[in-house]
Design a protein around this motif. Sequence first.
Motif, short mmCIF file in Angstrom:
data_model
loop_
_atom_site.label_atom_id
_atom_site.label_comp_id
_atom_site.label_asym_id
_atom_site.label_seq_id
_atom_site.Cartn_x
_atom_site.Cartn_y
_atom_site.Cartn_z
N UNK A 191 -4.33 -23.41 49.22
CA UNK A 191 -5.67 -23.84 49.67
C UNK A 191 -5.69 -24.13 51.17
N UNK A 192 -4.74 -24.95 51.61
CA UNK A 192 -4.54 -25.09 53.06
C UNK A 192 -3.48 -24.07 53.44
N UNK A 193 -3.82 -23.18 54.34
CA UNK A 193 -2.86 -22.12 54.68
C UNK A 193 -3.13 -21.64 56.09
N UNK A 194 -2.30 -20.76 56.55
CA UNK A 194 -2.52 -20.17 57.86
C UNK A 194 -2.32 -18.67 57.73
N UNK A 195 -3.35 -17.91 58.08
CA UNK A 195 -3.23 -16.46 58.07
C UNK A 195 -3.67 -15.97 59.44
#
Lengths: 158, 158, 158
Positions: free
Chosen positions: C36-40
Amino acid sequence: MAVSIALRLEVEDLYSEYCAALDEERYEDWAALFTEACLYRIVPRDNHDRGLPLAVMHCESRLMLQDRVVAIRETAYYAPRYLRHIVSGIRVDAAPDGGIGGLANYLVLQTLREQPTTLFNAGRYRDVIVREDGKLRFRERLCIFDSIVVPNSLIVPL
Amino acid sequence: MAVSIALRLEVEDLYSEYCAALDEERYEDWAALFTEACLYRIVPRDNHDRGLPLAVMHCESRLMLQDRVVAIRETAYYAPRYLRHIVSGIRVDAAPDGGIGGLANYLVLQTLREQPTTLFNAGRYRDVIVREDGKLRFRERLCIFDSIVVPNSLIVPL
Amino acid sequence: MAVSIALRLEVEDLYSEYCAALDEERYEDWAALFTEACLYRIVPRDNHDRGLPLAVMHCESRLMLQDRVVAIRETAYYAPRYLRHIVSGIRVDAAPDGGIGGLANYLVLQTLREQPTTLFNAGRYRDVIVREDGKLRFRERLCIFDSIVVPNSLIVPL
């Protein structure tokens, strides 16, 4: 002769580190993946299939590989570019003399500054790998490439 | 349904041998990787997605594959070329009927004599694999390719 | 730090599903592969190597990824095309904070309708993967691409 799953995956890691070292221009790390006495050759498939001895690159020791690295670092007229290795179909087998046989297909992509990515070279790796001080290293790597048309001169190893 | 690690790696070896057999023009070895009754089809992705039956190549037995091999060997007007297979993203699952399901992306490169290497064809393999006499073989291989533009006619399998 | 063979193969499966989801235009499935919290982020290699912050795509949560999916679905002037991912040289290591580090080279091929397949983009994935509800998901995926020449605007993720 089949090898253990752990050894097979360790060989895959060696291949990945080989590619990453070249792609990231860590050429000294690349040379360190070979044994002191070794054979590194880049040969056209036509010649290889006919048993002809010509090689585009031929090194017989890690020292010669390190010389090659110095040459790369000092080649001023070599336009900056990125290389990117794609390897597929890795096969690992025990060799009769206690070494490990490796085979794989490879594709090298090239990106010149402000240019699109292009195909640079494709072919097949044929390897003999040994364990030395606990680490796998190449005793032999043969790069057999498909096209005799090599865009620009071949300065960096495949 | 997940399969054992050993089986998964055995399937990867089957894929590698399939590619090597074609790349090295060992077409008889290629045909031997299929069961006697089998299905080998090369279909454009557009058609496959719409459920249309058209296939560029369609073989229903190993005998038909062997016929195809004879045709390749005898096609005089087929310019000599090297093919090189790159396979990626292999997935192996147990199929409900006791077979093994396989999926992978593929890229085939082509090198005509004295020409640079070019992209030939890319797409997806969808396979059903079975064990027969102790060896894994393809009961079905579907090659679903992305581009309807096939440079030159498709004579060699993908 | 080495990881278990089972975990390594599970990461390879995650990579394969990532590619298949994009290639088959299952973009919602693609977004579901992230936490849900991520970095792309998609960044040019030049900028990345110099520590410059510019990104071609930057998403900080699964919600932002899902917004991106809606944008893809609604982009009317985006010519229909097929993408095909080839991934190679996957390396998996335990990360210090309990996550899993992943590295791989990638090549994305593109096929516009009634056109031949072409090279679209190549580069390197740098990932942080975590286990969540029993499944592996990306907490971070960095796509570092080699060529600043991106044919057409980059609408679909790499």
